[in-house]
Design an enzyme around this catalytic site. Structure first.
Site, PDB file in Angstrom:
ATOM      1  CG  ASP A 177      -1.903   1.168   1.156  1.00  0.00           C
ATOM      2  OD1 ASP A 177      -1.512   2.254   0.691  1.00  0.00           O
ATOM      3  OD2 ASP A 177      -3.064   0.984   1.548  1.00  0.00           O
ATOM      4  CG  HIS A 178       1.376   4.093  -3.287  1.00  0.00           C
ATOM      5  ND1 HIS A 178       0.252   3.603  -3.897  1.00  0.00           N
ATOM      6  CD2 HIS A 178       1.268   5.435  -3.340  1.00  0.00           C
ATOM      7  CE1 HIS A 178      -0.489   4.606  -4.278  1.00  0.00           C
ATOM      8  NE2 HIS A 178       0.100   5.734  -3.969  1.00  0.00           N
ATOM      9  CG  HIS A 240      -4.533   4.166  -0.737  1.00  0.00           C
ATOM     10  ND1 HIS A 240      -3.492   3.266  -0.751  1.00  0.00           N
ATOM     11  CD2 HIS A 240      -4.901   4.297  -2.034  1.00  0.00           C
ATOM     12  CE1 HIS A 240      -3.243   2.897  -1.995  1.00  0.00           C
ATOM     13  NE2 HIS A 240      -4.088   3.498  -2.786  1.00  0.00           N
TER      14      HIS A 240
END
Ligand code: NAP
Length: 484
Positions: A177-178, A240
């Site tokens: 999950d950047h 996110h």
């Protein structure tokens, strides 16, 4: 500031989908920037893999082109780019076929970290895991990196977890999950757990509410068909925004270690209340001069998928009972801004007599643009005129506080890929976390489908549907402005 870049161990990193959009825009430029910063060992190898038949040179040419397009500033140095290309290799492989695998196996070296980045459609994750294993390419220390989306509901996420678990242990699986790789997101943990100042106030007694906003100015564009199958809830909230909420709400882990942190995040997800439909606002952007509406973008006039969502969420535990978390994300909004705002309660009594109403303290953590933090405090307005109060921001930009080097913040992907090589899973999602997030999300989406819920149309360039503002107004609160 002294550079603290520590080179990582030698590695062979295979990027499945090495010719794709994500590899070209994020993964390869990220690796190049780590090379530029001299963090990559001299004998590191990056192996692109995709179905297209091409030579090593063809792939190197493609990587050069991608770097010239997506690397900016002083790092866009042609000599360094040529040196980086020496690390680049290619093998043609179909995830669903048997060709190419022996070549990939022959390329692997002993005694180096073997990592495999699955930057392909999620439908291929199982095929890749199975064939990597069947061809004897992986060992007990090999790592796989999987991109989002991780499932589209609880059932599919469970199936995917089970498929990967057939061939890899949990400690080998890196679910990206950047958002967790962003500098400010980690700073959120540093601010909370590295200072005595905030943690005593970090609870329902002192925090009035929390706002998490991720606003984009772009529409769904060319991704319309893909996006329409997911929508803002699946594409942004379930992963996110949920991860950000967890980092704000979690209890202090006993140490900064992967399982200690992820155990605490999981407890937060499990403490989330079901959300009442009246606490959710869904929207779709309309048309404007020169831009298409959401329905035109996805070429489906009957689509009920949301490009905007705002919702009120409660975490039912001792720390947070009664403090709402407002989440908001959408496309074609008035600004591109992502931030977390902790809005503290007002002082219980004003000793300064009649004053203009103060909003009270707020800690704002900006994820983009210009990552940084800002603490709103009340002070006396300078000069004569008695004790007049005014609110001012104490703004912290990394560059001002730590020198220009600190402004050169690594991109989330750079950091996360280096963490994979280091074997550090702290900033990656564990399988049970992802499943718990879907278990909370599923009934919300099922409810919309059962009720035939339709998103409200909102004006492009606005802050979303009117009802989103009402969600806070009705409780005497207001969203922070999305800046243009
Ligand atoms: P893309 O541009 O469509 O690229 C797909 C890549 O997969 C290409 O290199 C393609 O090359 C390869 N490929 C397709 N079928 C294959 C097969 N059977 N065997 C081996 N390789 C195959 O997709 P993308 O945008 O890069 O996205 C990749 C993954 O990242 C997806 O899971 C996506 O959801 C996720 N993601 C993307 C973004 C983004 O900004 N793009 C952001 C977040 C997550 P060939 O056609 O030559 O095989």
């Amino acid at each position: 500031m002294v550079s603290r870049i520590i080179p990582v161990d030698p590695f062979d990193l295979t990027i499945f989908g090495g010719t794709g959009d994500l590899a070209r825009r994020k993964i390869l430029p990220g690796l190049y920037r780590r090379f530029w910063a001299e963090q990559m060992p001299e004998d590191a190898r990056i192996i692109g893999a995709a179905r297209s038949e091409m030579s090593r040179k063809d792939f190197q040419d493609m990587v050069r082109e991608a770097l010239l397009e997506f690397v900016a500033g002083a790092k866009r140095d042609t000599d360094r780019i040529e040196a980086f290309l020496d690390h680049i290799h290619y093998v043609a492989i179909d995830a669903k076929g048997e060709g190419g695998w022996p070549d990939l196996k022959a390329m692997q070296r002993d005694g180096v970290v073997r990592a495999f980045y699955f930057s392909v459609a999620p439908g291929l994750f199982g095929d890749l895991a199975e064939r990597l294993h069947a061809h004897g390419i992986t060992d007990d220390d090999s790592r796989i990196v999987v991109e989002k989306p991780f499932g589209r509901d609880l059932a599919s996420a469970r199936t995917l977890n089970a498929t990967l678990a057939e061939h890899f242990d949990e400690h080998q699986i890196y679910r990206i999950d950047h958002y967790l790789g962003k500098e400010t997101v980690q700073n959120l943990m540093a601010v909370r757990f590295g200072n005595i100042l905030f943690e005593p106030l970090w609870n329902a007694q002192y925090v009035d509410h929390i706002q998490i906003t991720v606003a984009e100015t772009v529409g769904v564009g060319g991704r319309g068909q893909y996006y329409d199958k997911s929508g803002a809830m699946r594409d942004m909230i379930q992963n996110h925004l949920m991860q950000l909420l967890c980092l704000i709400a979690m209890e202090p882990p006993h140490q900064f270690d992967p399982d200690a942190v992820r155990d605490e995040k999981l407890k937060v997800i499990r403490a989330l209340d079901p959300v009442d439909p009246s606490d959710i606002v869904r929207g779709q952007y309309g048309a404007a001069k020169g831009t298409k509406s959401y329905l035109e973008d996805v070429e489906d006039s009957g689509s009920a998928t949301e490009s905007f969502i705002a919702m009120k969420v409660h975490v039912s535990n001792w720390r947070w009972k009664g403090t709402p978390f407002y989440l908001r994300t959408g496309k074609r909004l008035r600004g591109r801004a992502s931030e977390i705002a902790i809005i503290f309660k007002k002082t219980p009594h004003s000793i300064f007599g009649e004053q203009e109403e103060q909003r009270g303290n707020a800690l704002v953590i900006r994820l983009q643009p210009n990552e940084g933090m800002n603490l709103r405090v009340t002070i006396k307005e300078p000069g004569p005129g008695g004790m007049r109060l005014v609110e001012v921001p104490l703004d912290m930009s990394f560059a001002d506080a730590l020198g220009p080097e600190a402004a050169d913040i690594p991109d989330a992907y750079e950091r996360l890929i280096m963490d994979v090589i280091r074997g550090n899973q702290t900033l990656f999602m564990r399988g049970d976390e992802v499943e718990a997030a879907w278990a909370w999300t599923d009934p919300i989406i099922d409810g919309w489908e059962a009720r035939g819920d339709r998103p409200k149309t909102y004006e492009p360039g606005s802050s979303g549907p009117e009802e989103s503002a009402m969600l806070l107004h009705r409780e005497g609160r207001r969203w922070r402005e999305i800046r243009e």
